[in-house]
Motif scaffolding. Structure first.
Motif, PDB file in Angstrom:
ATOM      1  N   ASP A   3       0.823  -1.204   0.000  1.00 43.92           N
ATOM      2  CA  ASP A   3       0.000   0.000   0.000  1.00 43.92           C
ATOM      3  C   ASP A   3       0.859   1.257   0.000  1.00 43.92           C
ATOM      4  O   ASP A   3       0.427   2.311  -0.456  1.00 43.92           O
ATOM      5  CB  ASP A   3      -0.934   0.036   1.209  1.00 43.92           C
ATOM      6  CG  ASP A   3      -2.067  -0.963   1.080  1.00 43.92           C
ATOM      7  OD1 ASP A   3      -2.337  -1.405  -0.064  1.00 43.92           O
ATOM      8  OD2 ASP A   3      -2.678  -1.309   2.099  1.00 43.92           O
ATOM      9  N   ARG A   4       2.080   1.148   0.479  1.00 40.27           N
ATOM     10  CA  ARG A   4       2.985   2.306   0.504  1.00 40.27           C
ATOM     11  C   ARG A   4       3.359   2.763  -0.905  1.00 40.27           C
ATOM     12  O   ARG A   4       3.796   3.893  -1.095  1.00 40.27           O
ATOM     13  CB  ARG A   4       4.257   1.969   1.284  1.00 40.27           C
ATOM     14  CG  ARG A   4       4.006   1.787   2.748  1.00 40.27           C
ATOM     15  CD  ARG A   4       5.279   1.535   3.478  1.00 40.27           C
ATOM     16  NE  ARG A   4       4.988   1.140   4.841  1.00 40.27           N
ATOM     17  CZ  ARG A   4       5.858   0.605   5.645  1.00 40.27           C
ATOM     18  NH1 ARG A   4       7.091   0.393   5.243  1.00 40.27           N
ATOM     19  NH2 ARG A   4       5.519   0.280   6.864  1.00 40.27           N
ATOM     20  N   ASN A   6       1.282   3.251  -3.198  1.00 40.19           N
ATOM     21  CA  ASN A   6       0.217   4.132  -3.636  1.00 40.19           C
ATOM     22  C   ASN A   6       0.437   5.505  -3.021  1.00 40.19           C
ATOM     23  O   ASN A   6      -0.222   5.886  -2.052  1.00 40.19           O
ATOM     24  CB  ASN A   6      -1.149   3.562  -3.255  1.00 40.19           C
ATOM     25  CG  ASN A   6      -2.283   4.359  -3.846  1.00 40.19           C
ATOM     26  OD1 ASN A   6      -2.071   5.229  -4.679  1.00 40.19           O
ATOM     27  ND2 ASN A   6      -3.494   4.074  -3.401  1.00 40.19           N
ATOM     28  N   ASN A   7       1.386   6.251  -3.613  1.00 36.52           N
ATOM     29  CA  ASN A   7       1.660   7.596  -3.120  1.00 36.52           C
ATOM     30  C   ASN A   7       2.067   8.487  -4.292  1.00 36.52           C
ATOM     31  O   ASN A   7       2.397   7.995  -5.371  1.00 36.52           O
ATOM     32  CB  ASN A   7       2.724   7.562  -2.006  1.00 36.52           C
ATOM     33  CG  ASN A   7       4.102   7.224  -2.516  1.00 36.52           C
ATOM     34  OD1 ASN A   7       4.682   7.986  -3.273  1.00 36.52           O
ATOM     35  ND2 ASN A   7       4.624   6.076  -2.108  1.00 36.52           N
ATOM     36  N   PRO A   8       2.058   9.789  -4.098  1.00 39.17           N
ATOM     37  CA  PRO A   8       2.317  10.713  -5.204  1.00 39.17           C
ATOM     38  C   PRO A   8       3.706  10.570  -5.820  1.00 39.17           C
ATOM     39  O   PRO A   8       3.871  10.785  -7.015  1.00 39.17           O
ATOM     40  CB  PRO A   8       2.156  12.100  -4.579  1.00 39.17           C
ATOM     41  CG  PRO A   8       1.562  11.905  -3.243  1.00 39.17           C
ATOM     42  CD  PRO A   8       1.693  10.476  -2.869  1.00 39.17           C
ATOM     43  N   TYR A   9       4.694  10.196  -5.024  1.00 38.02           N
ATOM     44  CA  TYR A   9       6.058  10.098  -5.535  1.00 38.02           C
ATOM     45  C   TYR A   9       6.219   8.906  -6.467  1.00 38.02           C
ATOM     46  O   TYR A   9       6.883   8.995  -7.501  1.00 38.02           O
ATOM     47  CB  TYR A   9       7.057  10.020  -4.374  1.00 38.02           C
ATOM     48  CG  TYR A   9       6.970  11.228  -3.483  1.00 38.02           C
ATOM     49  CD1 TYR A   9       7.496  12.447  -3.896  1.00 38.02           C
ATOM     50  CD2 TYR A   9       6.324  11.162  -2.257  1.00 38.02           C
ATOM     51  CE1 TYR A   9       7.399  13.571  -3.095  1.00 38.02           C
ATOM     52  CE2 TYR A   9       6.212  12.283  -1.445  1.00 38.02           C
ATOM     53  CZ  TYR A   9       6.754  13.483  -1.873  1.00 38.02           C
ATOM     54  OH  TYR A   9       6.645  14.597  -1.090  1.00 38.02           O
TER      55      TYR A   9
END
Length: 128
Positions: A3-4, A6-9
Motif C-alpha cells: 500500500d505504501r 500508492n503515493n504521489p512520488y
C-alpha cells in the motif's frame, strides 16, 4: 506493505519512467537527426515524421510534468499504434518482440490516461 506504493512520488516516478523513451527520442527533433529517409522507405511522409517527433518530445514532457496528462497520453497512444503497425509489424520476421513492447507501452499509457497524473503534477496544481 505494498500500500505504501500508492503515493504521489511513486506515481510521478512511474509516469516519468513510462514516457522517458518518448521524451529522449523526441530530442532528435531538436538535433535535426530525424529519420525521414527511413520513414519514407515505409511510406510515411516527412511532415508526419516531424509531427510524430513533436508528439514524442512534447507529449513525453507533458506526461512527465503532469500537464494536460490525459491528452498527452492519448496522443502518445496514437503515435505508438502507428509505430507498432508501420515500423514494427508483428508479421515481419524479427519484429515480434518490438511490436509487443509497443503494445505494452500503450497499456501503460492507457492507465495514465484513465487515472490521471496524480497529485504531484501541473494538472493538480492548476485545479487548486
Amino acid at each position: 506493505m505494498l500500500d505504501r506504493l500508492n503515493n504521489p512520488y511513486v506515481m510521478a516516478a512511474g509516469r516519468t519512467l513510462l514516457v522517458l523513451v518518448y521524451f529522449i527520442g523526441g530530442f532528435a527533433l531538436l538535433t535535426g537527426n530525424v529519420p525521414i529517409d527511413y520513414a519514407a522507405s515505409k511510406g510515411v511522409p516527412a511532415f508526419a515524421v516531424w509531427i510524430g517527433f513533436t508528439i514524442k518530445l512534447f507529449g513525453g514532457l507533458a506526461v512527465i510534468i503532469g500537464f494536460q496528462t490525459r491528452i498527452a497520453a492519448c496522443l502518445l497512444i496514437l503515435f505508438t499504434l502507428g509505430t507498432a503497425f508501420i515500423f514494427h509489424p508483428f508479421w515481419v520476421e524479427g519484429e515480434w518482440n518490438t511490436f509487443w513492447k509497443e503494445i505494452s507501452m500503450i497499456g501503460g499509457l492507457l492507465v495514465v490516461a484513465a487515472v490521471g497524473p496524480g497529485s504531484l503534477s501541473v494538472d493538480e496544481r492548476m485545479k487548486g
